[in-house]
Design an enzyme around this catalytic site. Structure first.
Site, PDB file in Angstrom:
ATOM      1  N   HIS A  65     -10.252   1.023   2.427  1.00  0.00           N
ATOM      2  CA  HIS A  65     -10.034   2.024   3.472  1.00  0.00           C
ATOM      3  C   HIS A  65     -11.216   1.872   4.427  1.00  0.00           C
ATOM      4  O   HIS A  65     -12.317   2.325   4.135  1.00  0.00           O
ATOM      5  CB  HIS A  65      -9.982   3.437   2.879  1.00  0.00           C
ATOM      6  CG  HIS A  65      -9.683   4.476   3.917  1.00  0.00           C
ATOM      7  ND1 HIS A  65      -8.493   5.163   3.972  1.00  0.00           N
ATOM      8  CD2 HIS A  65     -10.411   4.913   4.969  1.00  0.00           C
ATOM      9  CE1 HIS A  65      -8.504   5.987   5.009  1.00  0.00           C
ATOM     10  NE2 HIS A  65      -9.660   5.855   5.635  1.00  0.00           N
TER      11      HIS A  65
ATOM     12  N   HIS B 171       1.337   5.473  -1.737  1.00  0.00           N
ATOM     13  CA  HIS B 171       0.922   6.596  -2.592  1.00  0.00           C
ATOM     14  C   HIS B 171       2.179   7.181  -3.230  1.00  0.00           C
ATOM     15  O   HIS B 171       3.027   7.725  -2.519  1.00  0.00           O
ATOM     16  CB  HIS B 171       0.233   7.680  -1.759  1.00  0.00           C
ATOM     17  CG  HIS B 171      -0.995   7.186  -1.058  1.00  0.00           C
ATOM     18  ND1 HIS B 171      -2.258   7.338  -1.576  1.00  0.00           N
ATOM     19  CD2 HIS B 171      -1.154   6.522   0.113  1.00  0.00           C
ATOM     20  CE1 HIS B 171      -3.139   6.793  -0.753  1.00  0.00           C
ATOM     21  NE2 HIS B 171      -2.491   6.283   0.285  1.00  0.00           N
TER      22      HIS B 171
ATOM     23  N   HIS C 283       0.860  -1.208   0.000  1.00  0.00           N
ATOM     24  CA  HIS C 283       0.000   0.000   0.000  1.00  0.00           C
ATOM     25  C   HIS C 283       0.882   1.239   0.000  1.00  0.00           C
ATOM     26  O   HIS C 283       1.486   1.581   1.014  1.00  0.00           O
ATOM     27  CB  HIS C 283      -0.891   0.008   1.247  1.00  0.00           C
ATOM     28  CG  HIS C 283      -1.797   1.197   1.340  1.00  0.00           C
ATOM     29  ND1 HIS C 283      -3.080   1.099   1.809  1.00  0.00           N
ATOM     30  CD2 HIS C 283      -1.622   2.505   1.059  1.00  0.00           C
ATOM     31  CE1 HIS C 283      -3.656   2.281   1.793  1.00  0.00           C
ATOM     32  NE2 HIS C 283      -2.780   3.168   1.338  1.00  0.00           N
TER      33      HIS C 283
ATOM     34  N   ASP D 137       1.572   2.725   3.528  1.00  0.00           N
ATOM     35  CA  ASP D 137       0.702   3.890   3.362  1.00  0.00           C
ATOM     36  C   ASP D 137       1.516   5.177   3.310  1.00  0.00           C
ATOM     37  O   ASP D 137       1.058   6.232   3.752  1.00  0.00           O
ATOM     38  CB  ASP D 137      -0.374   3.975   4.452  1.00  0.00           C
ATOM     39  CG  ASP D 137      -1.532   4.885   4.041  1.00  0.00           C
ATOM     40  OD1 ASP D 137      -1.616   5.261   2.857  1.00  0.00           O
ATOM     41  OD2 ASP D 137      -2.349   5.227   4.913  1.00  0.00           O
TER      42      ASP D 137
ATOM     43  N   LYS E  20      -9.528  -0.558  -5.269  1.00  0.00           N
ATOM     44  CA  LYS E  20      -9.466   0.164  -4.005  1.00  0.00           C
ATOM     45  C   LYS E  20     -10.817   0.781  -3.688  1.00  0.00           C
ATOM     46  O   LYS E  20     -11.366   1.521  -4.503  1.00  0.00           O
ATOM     47  CB  LYS E  20      -8.402   1.264  -4.121  1.00  0.00           C
ATOM     48  CG  LYS E  20      -8.360   2.213  -2.937  1.00  0.00           C
ATOM     49  CD  LYS E  20      -7.853   1.533  -1.682  1.00  0.00           C
ATOM     50  CE  LYS E  20      -8.008   2.406  -0.459  1.00  0.00           C
ATOM     51  NZ  LYS E  20      -6.780   2.748   0.194  1.00  0.00           N
TER      52      LYS E  20
ATOM     53  N   HIS F 254      -4.182  -0.576   6.457  1.00  0.00           N
ATOM     54  CA  HIS F 254      -3.650   0.281   7.535  1.00  0.00           C
ATOM     55  C   HIS F 254      -4.489   0.173   8.813  1.00  0.00           C
ATOM     56  O   HIS F 254      -5.063   1.156   9.270  1.00  0.00           O
ATOM     57  CB  HIS F 254      -3.512   1.738   7.079  1.00  0.00           C
ATOM     58  CG  HIS F 254      -4.626   2.281   6.214  1.00  0.00           C
ATOM     59  ND1 HIS F 254      -5.935   2.260   6.586  1.00  0.00           N
ATOM     60  CD2 HIS F 254      -4.599   2.860   4.991  1.00  0.00           C
ATOM     61  CE1 HIS F 254      -6.668   2.812   5.633  1.00  0.00           C
ATOM     62  NE2 HIS F 254      -5.877   3.173   4.656  1.00  0.00           N
TER      63      HIS F 254
HETATM   64  O1  DOR Z   1      -3.290   9.642   5.686  1.00  0.00           O
HETATM   65  C1  DOR Z   1      -3.699   9.311   4.594  1.00  0.00           C
HETATM   66  N1  DOR Z   1      -3.216   9.867   3.467  1.00  0.00           N
HETATM   67  N2  DOR Z   1      -4.652   8.390   4.524  1.00  0.00           N
HETATM   68  C2  DOR Z   1      -5.247   8.082   3.364  1.00  0.00           C
HETATM   69  O2  DOR Z   1      -6.106   7.250   3.372  1.00  0.00           O
HETATM   70  C3  DOR Z   1      -4.890   8.808   2.126  1.00  0.00           C
HETATM   71  C4  DOR Z   1      -3.546   9.336   2.194  1.00  0.00           C
HETATM   72  C5  DOR Z   1      -3.227  10.335   1.107  1.00  0.00           C
HETATM   73  O3  DOR Z   1      -3.499  10.041  -0.066  1.00  0.00           O
HETATM   74  O4  DOR Z   1      -2.674  11.373   1.423  1.00  0.00           O
HETATM   75 ZN    ZN Z   2      -3.344   5.109   1.743  1.00  0.00          ZN
END
Ligand code: DOR
Ligand code: ZN
Length: 348
Positions: A137, A16, A14, A248, A100, A175
């Protein structure tokens, strides 16, 4: 005492990676640590089609050196209009690894998320049929529910029913942050697993208010009470194949964190393995780190284990205050702290 630890090359289930200049800044950190990663689709606009995911994958690869040896595993962002045919085609063509599910407005860039999960039944049925993983999520968005309870309430209100109605659908509750989630997943059928971040293993909610308001400890789901952190830790080091690594890592430029309404997300990619090693070391469970980081996730997704190795060494490493320059710079997790482990690169 173990001073060096060699593991099968791990995966991040997971992450980003963003897009554009932020992608250029952060992609190498994840690729240095991990062989593969499940790439979150919450871009603007979200990644909802096979073409968009294929294009995004190409941009990720273009942001890395040709010999990075990193495979991005793409996900499809589910909306109320999600199309089972498009999703199955993307899976069949090897573009989509998973879907997702963001409940609408649960977190960053989730405005296009799902408003009523019952509308997704045909999509979920098809995913179950073709063996495609659903990443969730898991927080309710009902504003009358206390933000610290939203994960536990999601399990009761939504997840239990989903698992009952789709007994063969592979589900990752992402998470996890609570004792309720750790217990639910541990006792659920083998089709249900969970990812765990470094911050939910290392921080409790006091970190948000430690001498003042701490935007860099803010992520969603928000960090919880100490008893929850301890329960999540116990799950991570338990050796159960249901729990695996998912950072995450969610970078936001410093100005977007340090403002009146700061974004949720912790950028932990640069020292993620070192963070996890600290936790497993503190728990006397270094022998279980390899399962958590390099094996359980691949088994759950039905993917082969990685061939390469990485080595961690006990060392005092100070994490920089900032990664990147100027407006784009990001404050990493553990900024200014010393972590007791270092990832050797390349592995000797
Ligand atoms: O803290 C987070 N940031 N939780 C999420 O679910 C999304 C993520 C983000 O894309 O910044
Ligand atoms: Zn995330």
């Amino acid at each position: 005492m173990t001073d060096r630890l060699t593991l099968r090359r791990p995966d991040d289930w997971h992450v980003h990676l963003r897009d554009g200049a932020m992608l250029e800044l952060v992609a190498g950190h994840t690729a240095r640590q991990f062989a593969r990663a499940i790439i979150m689709p919450n871009l603007t606009p979200p990644v909802t089609t096979v073409q968009a995911a294929a294009d995004y994958r190409a941009r990720i690869l273009a942001a890395l050196p040709a010999d990075a040896g990193f495979t991005p595993l793409m996900t499809c962002y589910l909306t109320d209009d999600a199309d089972a045919g498009e999703i199955a085609r993307g899976h069949g063509e090897g573009v989509f690894t998973a879907c997702k599910l963001y409940p609408a407005h649960a977190t960053t860039n989730s405005a296009h998320g799902v408003t009523d999960i019952r509308g997704l039944w045909p999509v979920l049925e098809r995913m179950q049929e073709i063996g495609m993983v659903l990443c969730i999520h898991g927080e309710v968005t009902d504003r009358s529910v206390d933000i610290f309870d939203r994960e536990a309430v999601f399990i009761e209100r939504t997840l239990e029913g989903l698992v009952r109605d789709f007994p063969a659908l592979k589900i990752v509750l992402e998470h996890i942050t609570t004792a309720q989630a750790a217990q639910y997943v541990a006792e659920a059928p083998a089709t249900v697993a969970a990812t765990i971040t470094p911050q939910h293993l290392l921080l409790n909610r006091n970190a948000l208010f430690d001498g003042g308001l701490r935007p860099h400890a803010y992520c969603l789901p928000v960090v919880k009470r100490e008893r929850h952190r301890l329960a999540v830790r116990a799950a991570a080091v338990s050796g159960s194949p249901k729990f695996f690594l998912g950072t995450d890592s969610a970078p936001h430029a410093i100005g977007r964190k340090e403002q009146d309404c700061g974004c949720a997300g912790i950028f932990n990619a640069p020292f993620a393995l070192e963070s996890y090693a600290r936790v497993f070391d503190e728990e006397g469970a270094l022998d279980r780190l390899e399962g958590f980081a390099s094996e359980h996730g691949a088994h759950f997704y039905g993917l082969p284990l990685n061939e390469g190795k990485v080595t961690l060494e006990r060392a005092e490493v100070t994490v920089p205050a900032l990664v990147g320059e100027g407006e784009l710079s990001v404050v990493p997790f553990h900024a200014g702290e010393t972590i007791g482990w270092r990832l050797l690169s390349p592995s000797p």
